[in-house]
Scaffold this motif. Structure first.
Motif, PDB file in Angstrom:
ATOM      1  N   ALA A 133      17.132  13.516   9.140  1.00 58.67           N
ATOM      2  CA  ALA A 133      17.847  14.288   8.004  1.00 58.67           C
ATOM      3  C   ALA A 133      17.707  13.556   6.819  1.00 58.67           C
ATOM      4  CB  ALA A 133      19.384  15.340   9.223  1.00 58.67           C
ATOM      5  N   ILE A 136      14.754  12.701   5.485  1.00 55.74           N
ATOM      6  CA  ILE A 136      14.131  14.195   4.585  1.00 55.74           C
ATOM      7  C   ILE A 136      15.124  14.172   3.000  1.00 55.74           C
ATOM      8  CG2 ILE A 136      14.091  16.924   4.829  1.00 55.74           C
ATOM      9  CD1 ILE A 136      13.660  16.115   7.553  1.00 55.74           C
ATOM     10  N   GLY A 137      15.875  14.537   3.334  1.00 50.55           N
ATOM     11  CA  GLY A 137      17.277  14.785   2.431  1.00 50.55           C
ATOM     12  C   GLY A 137      16.629  14.141   1.185  1.00 50.55           C
ATOM     13  N   SER A 280      18.395  19.964   5.176  1.00 50.78           N
ATOM     14  CA  SER A 280      18.777  18.696   5.632  1.00 50.78           C
ATOM     15  C   SER A 280      20.497  18.233   5.700  1.00 50.78           C
ATOM     16  CB  SER A 280      18.167  17.918   4.779  1.00 50.78           C
ATOM     17  OG  SER A 280      16.571  17.986   5.297  1.00 50.78           O
ATOM     18  N   TYR A 283      21.532  20.892   8.089  1.00 49.18           N
ATOM     19  CA  TYR A 283      21.589  19.817   9.981  1.00 49.18           C
ATOM     20  C   TYR A 283      23.024  19.203  10.411  1.00 49.18           C
ATOM     21  CZ  TYR A 283      19.125  17.525  13.887  1.00 49.18           C
ATOM     22  OH  TYR A 283      18.636  16.898  14.750  1.00 49.18           O
ATOM     23  N   THR A 284      23.178  17.993   9.356  1.00 41.88           N
ATOM     24  CA  THR A 284      23.525  16.792   9.630  1.00 41.88           C
ATOM     25  C   THR A 284      25.022  17.225  10.232  1.00 41.88           C
ATOM     26  OG1 THR A 284      22.159  15.500   7.988  1.00 41.88           O
ATOM     27  CG2 THR A 284      24.256  15.067   8.319  1.00 41.88           C
TER      28      THR A 284
END
Length: 294
Positions: A133, A136-137, A280, A283-284
């Protein structure tokens, strides 16, 4: 059990409302800051903004008096105050050149920097999913910034630096949170930051010349104080994992203010990068909540 669950849900909703109000006001503060930098030096603007935090801290100082300055790690408290002054200064200097919504989007890299620093310096466990994540962030942030392509003003890197300072501030806060009260950290941050930001003031000070400037400066400081108070109330009322995602509403308000006041809208790639960063980040936060429950 049902009553307790209902109470928790009620507190969560109230905490979300507090945080939403705080983010709305912080966006208004940022918009006013950008407007003020057109006629006043950024250091004078950021000093005026910080006075809102000083105003809030005075209530705690009046209540706890000398006890509020009893810290297990005064050196770290001073460091946190310096980081707060630095991050605010860099951000406000940046928004004098960069569209507001773009600056807000880049500032969203802070949670990912916190994750990396927490793993490296605090020894916190970060699994493969959270590292993914974070990666991706970071890609989302690169899409927004697009280094080397000239898509944004180079001052956007000041926003990135401000995000690093902000992340460091949160890492320090985690260390201090084990021993020091929130009111102690708030007081140190307000006063230390206030002293640092006052040092360059005599060299850049310009007396407000219009009623509009005076009005906005007063509104600016009061909104900053109220926003800070609402965020504190949000974190006192509900769990951080519940209210933290509300911070992403900043992009909504930042875009709205940027369009209504400055006629600026993010381009398509900025929206794509922002969406990736937010997804992201959410999700984190979701993984953090699962880890706490587990």
């Amino acid at each position: 059990m049902r009553k307790s669950k209902g109470l928790d849900q009620s507190q969560s909703r109230l905490g979300i409302a507090y945080m939403l109000g705080g983010m709305f006001l912080f966006s208004a503060v940022d918009a006013q800051a950008k407007f003020l930098t057109e006629t006043l030096h950024p250091f004078q603007v950021v000093w005026s903004r910080h006075m809102g935090l000083v105003f809030v801290s005075l209530f705690f100082i009046a209540r706890y008096r000398r006890r509020i300055f009893q810290s297990s790690r005064p050196g770290l408290q001073i460091t946190r105050g310096a980081l707060a002054a630095g991050s605010a200064s860099l951000f406000i200097i940046a928004v004098s050149f960069v569209p507001l919504a773009d600056a807000v989007a880049v500032s969203f890299i802070a949670p990912f920097i916190v994750t990396v620093m927490a793993a490296l310096f605090l020894g916190e466990s970060v699994g493969i999913r959270r590292w993914t994540a974070v990666t991706i962030g970071f890609v989302g942030a690169l899409i927004v910034i697009r280094p080397g392509m000239g898509a944004l003003h180079p001052a956007v890197m000041l926003v990135a630096a401000a995000a690093v300072f902000f992340a460091l501030r949160q890492i320090v806060s985690r260390v201090l949170g084990n021993d020091d009260a929130t009111s102690t950290t708030l007081a140190y941050t307000a006063l230390v930051g206030g002293v640092i930001l006052t040092l360059p003031l005599p060299f850049v000070w310009k007396w407000p010349s219009t009623t509009q400037e005076i009005t906005i400066l007063i509104s600016f400081a009061l909104m900053a104080a109220l926003a800070e108070t609402l965020v504190i109330k949000a974190l006192e009322t509900a769990e951080a994992v519940v209210v933290a995602p509300i911070q992403y509403s900043l992009i909504i308000w930042g875009t709205m203010y940027g369009y209504l006041i400055f006629g600026q809208l993010p381009d398509g790639w900025t929206w794509v990068g922002t969406a990736i960063i937010i997804a992201s980040g959410l999700y984190t936060l979701h993984r953090e909540q699962i880890r706490k429950v587990g």
